[in-house]
Design a protein around this motif. Structure first.
Motif, short mmCIF file in Angstrom:
data_model
loop_
_atom_site.label_atom_id
_atom_site.label_comp_id
_atom_site.label_asym_id
_atom_site.label_seq_id
_atom_site.Cartn_x
_atom_site.Cartn_y
_atom_site.Cartn_z
N ILE A 121 -5.15 -0.01 1.09
CA ILE A 121 -4.98 -0.62 -0.26
C ILE A 121 -4.84 -0.12 -1.40
CG2 ILE A 121 -4.32 -2.90 -0.66
CD1 ILE A 121 -2.42 -2.13 1.58
N LEU A 122 -6.35 -0.87 -1.73
CA LEU A 122 -7.44 -0.27 -3.45
C LEU A 122 -6.80 1.38 -3.76
CD1 LEU A 122 -10.57 -1.85 -2.80
CD2 LEU A 122 -8.64 -2.59 -4.45
N ILE A 123 -6.36 2.41 -2.74
CA ILE A 123 -6.68 3.34 -3.13
C ILE A 123 -4.36 3.99 -2.95
CG2 ILE A 123 -6.39 6.22 -1.89
CD1 ILE A 123 -9.06 5.16 -0.36
N LEU A 124 -3.74 3.43 -2.30
CA LEU A 124 -2.05 3.46 -2.56
C LEU A 124 -2.00 2.67 -3.53
CD1 LEU A 124 -1.32 2.26 1.62
CD2 LEU A 124 -1.03 4.93 0.07
N LYS A 125 -2.31 1.89 -4.06
CA LYS A 125 -1.87 1.34 -5.07
C LYS A 125 -2.34 1.73 -6.08
CE LYS A 125 -0.83 -3.96 -3.59
NZ LYS A 125 -1.58 -4.71 -3.19
N CYS A 126 -3.50 2.28 -6.48
CA CYS A 126 -4.12 3.42 -7.67
C CYS A 126 -5.16 1.48 -8.29
CB CYS A 126 -3.63 3.92 -8.68
SG CYS A 126 -2.33 5.57 -7.80
N ASP A 127 -5.49 1.48 -7.64
CA ASP A 127 -6.23 0.05 -8.05
C ASP A 127 -7.66 0.37 -8.39
OD1 ASP A 127 -7.41 -2.66 -8.75
OD2 ASP A 127 -6.87 -3.52 -6.93
#
Length: 564
Positions: A121-127
């Motif tokens: 999820i962090l990688i998908l959201k560019c967080d």
């Protein structure tokens, strides 16, 4: 015959003479010490191990303590059915062992505490709040190849049978365009840091160029060096120069003074401090020069080119994210906003960098050098080195000045002491001269008494008693004065001797008619003087009795002269 040799071969290498076979222990259940044993063939008489006597230190309590402290753990057996089963190790199916090991290290260190789903999820959201650039760069290095990623995606139904590293790689393979996505996230994270570093560097260089161009103090210092150089170079090929390359400033200290204790830099510092104090602090006008010399033009150019390339790649990558597959995928939204900001910042940085290059070229040309052949870093470094060396020379000059003051003070003290000793010696000589005059006065009285015959007159036997009889002996007179007085006395006696011989010749002509009792005073004078000088009594007893008092007076005076 071969039987003993065969038995010896079976026994192994023979121990050296005097070395006993080591004791064998049985029934010991302790942990083992993992050392590397010395082969028996290496045990020689001269080695340390051939002389060990460790059994002398063996004791039952020592062995018991070892067995208790280092007892080996024994697995408890409760029955065949409850035996500990070995954990089944899952075999790798796609990725290689090295990649598996790298993923394991990453999961147990930087990504510890994050589940695979949370990381996805962090990688998908560019967080990137929980992901540092180093972690994302490690993920990029450890990513499986495109073929392995495709093979992993086909193992969806066998996910539970995959090892941990391959399950992690399977999760990454299902993120759309994982490699360019991570590259864009790394660029975004680093862009702000790089821009923050580049801005001050560009500012330092531009400010340093302006300072070098407008500093009157530094310019006057260069003019003074030019004057000195043209004077010293008269008659050489460098005479009547209109200027010099600034790298010469670092070589000023190579020109030594005649005493080899100082150099041209010390001379220049003294000259500025004594005659031109208003220019001596020229370094204060070049405050940004130290920071400017640390800026690498090549590094700046490389960073800006990298930024431009990354911005171009990001712009192309955004074309693939116009229609995201997942609601959690915010790559397009986040990166479009970042791209707009980054483009503006990059244009400002590029314009400032262009201006910096122009300023550097102008300042190098300002000092008569070729910008294409002169490196900006070396140009600034030479001036900074000169400034540092100049300040060092000023400090050294102050130390030498203090040392010179101390030397002059010591010299003055020595001169003062010398003058004091000379004055003391002069006073001593004056005192000696005074005493000499006193001694000469006594001698003159003595000579007068001897010549007039008063020293031998019977009518003058009654004399006043000496008043100084109870006083101490007269002070010693210098030997030189004594010798001078004795010489004078001898000369006078010589004159008396001549008179005596003349009298004797007269007596011989008259037939020696005079009696000893009727001799003249000159005969008595001559005999008395001979007796006094030779420290011997006169040859005639009658004359000795007659002249006792006169001789006593003369002898006492002569003793005083000798005492001097």
């Amino acid at each position: 015959p071969r039987a003993p040799a065969a038995r010896a071969a079976r026994r192994g290498p023979q121990l050296p003479e005097g070395v006993q076979k080591k004791k064998t222990y049985t029934g010991v259940s302790t942990k083992k010490l993992n050392w590397s044993a010395i082969p028996v063939k290496n045990i020689q008489k001269t080695t340390f191990w051939a002389k060990t006597k460790e059994l002398e230190m063996e004791s039952p309590d020592l062995l018991e303590s070892l067995s208790e402290e280092f007892a080996a753990k024994v697995a408890k057996e409760t029955g065949p059915a409850l035996a500990v089963a070995k954990k089944k190790v899952k075999e790798l199916k796609v990725i290689d062992p090295k990649a598996s090991q790298n993923f394991g290290i990453l999961l147990n260190s930087s990504l510890k505490g994050l589940t695979f789903e949370e990381l996805r999820i962090l990688i998908l959201k560019c967080d990137d709040s929980s992901l540092s650039p180093s972690v994302m760069e490690s993920l990029l290095r450890f990513l499986p190849s495109g073929e392995d990623m495709a093979s992993l995606r086909l193992l969806k139904d066998e996910y539970d049978e995959l090892c941990t590293a391959e399950q992690f790689a399977f999760m990454l393979s299902n993120i759309p365009r994982i490699e360019p996505r991570l590259q864009a996230m790394v660029f975004k994270k680093k862009f702000f840091e790089e821009a923050k570093e580049i801005k001050p560097d560009l500012t330092y260089v531009i400010a340093a160029c302006e300072e070098l161009k407008t500093s009157e103090k530094f310019g006057k210092c260069l003019e003074l060096i030019l004057l000195i150089g043209n004077y010293m170079n008269s008659g050489s090929r460098n005479a009547e120069s209109y200027g010099f390359k600034l790298n010469f400033l670092t070589k000023l200290q190579n020109t030594k003074a005649h005493d080899n204790r100082s150099n041209m830099l010390h001379f220049l510092a003294n000259l500025l401090e004594n005659r031109y104090p208003q220019w001596v602090n020229f370094r204060d006008d070049l405050r940004n020069l130290e920071k400017a010399r640390r800026v690498s033009d090549d590094q700046l150019s490389k960073q800006l080119r990298g930024m431009k390339k990354s911005l171009t790649n990001l712009k192309k990558e955004l074309e693939f994210h116009k229609n995201p597959e997942s609601i959690d995928d915010r790559f397009g939204t986040e990166m479009n906003a970042f791209l707009e900001y980054a483009n503006d910042e990059y244009e400002k940085l590029e314009a400032t960098y262009t201006n910096m290059g122009k300023c550097v070229a102008e300042i190098i040309s300002f000092y008569g050098e070729d910008p294409k052949k002169t490196n900006a870093e070396e140009f600034f470094s030479d001036i900074v080195t000169f400034c540092n060396d100049f300040e060092t020379a000023r400090v050294e000059n102050a130390k030498m000045k203090e040392a010179k003051k101390r030397e002059e003070k010591q010299k003055e003290l020595k001169e003062k002491e010398k003058r004091r000793k000379e004055q003391k010696e002069k006073e001593r000589k004056d005192f000696i001269i005074d005493q000499q005059g006193e001694g000469e006065g006594v001698l003159d009285d003595l000579m007068d008494a001897l010549k007039t015959g008063q020293a031998y007159n019977r009518d003058n036997r009654r004399q006043k008693p000496r008043q100084n009889r109870g006083k101490s002996a007269p002070e010693k007179r210098p030997k030189k004065n004594l010798e001078q007085n004795r010489d004078r006395l001898t000369d006078s006696i010589g004159d008396g001797g001549k008179q005596n011989r003349n009298l004797q010749r007269g007596r011989s002509q008259t037939g020696n008619s005079q009696s000893p009792r009727n001799k003249s005073n000159s005969d008595n004078q001559t005999d008395a003087l001979d007796s006094i000088l030779n420290n011997t009594p006169t040859s005639r007893p009658g004359r000795q009795r007659a002249n006792t008092r006169g001789e006593s007076k003369a002898s006492e005076a002569l003793q005083r002269v000798r005492a001097l």
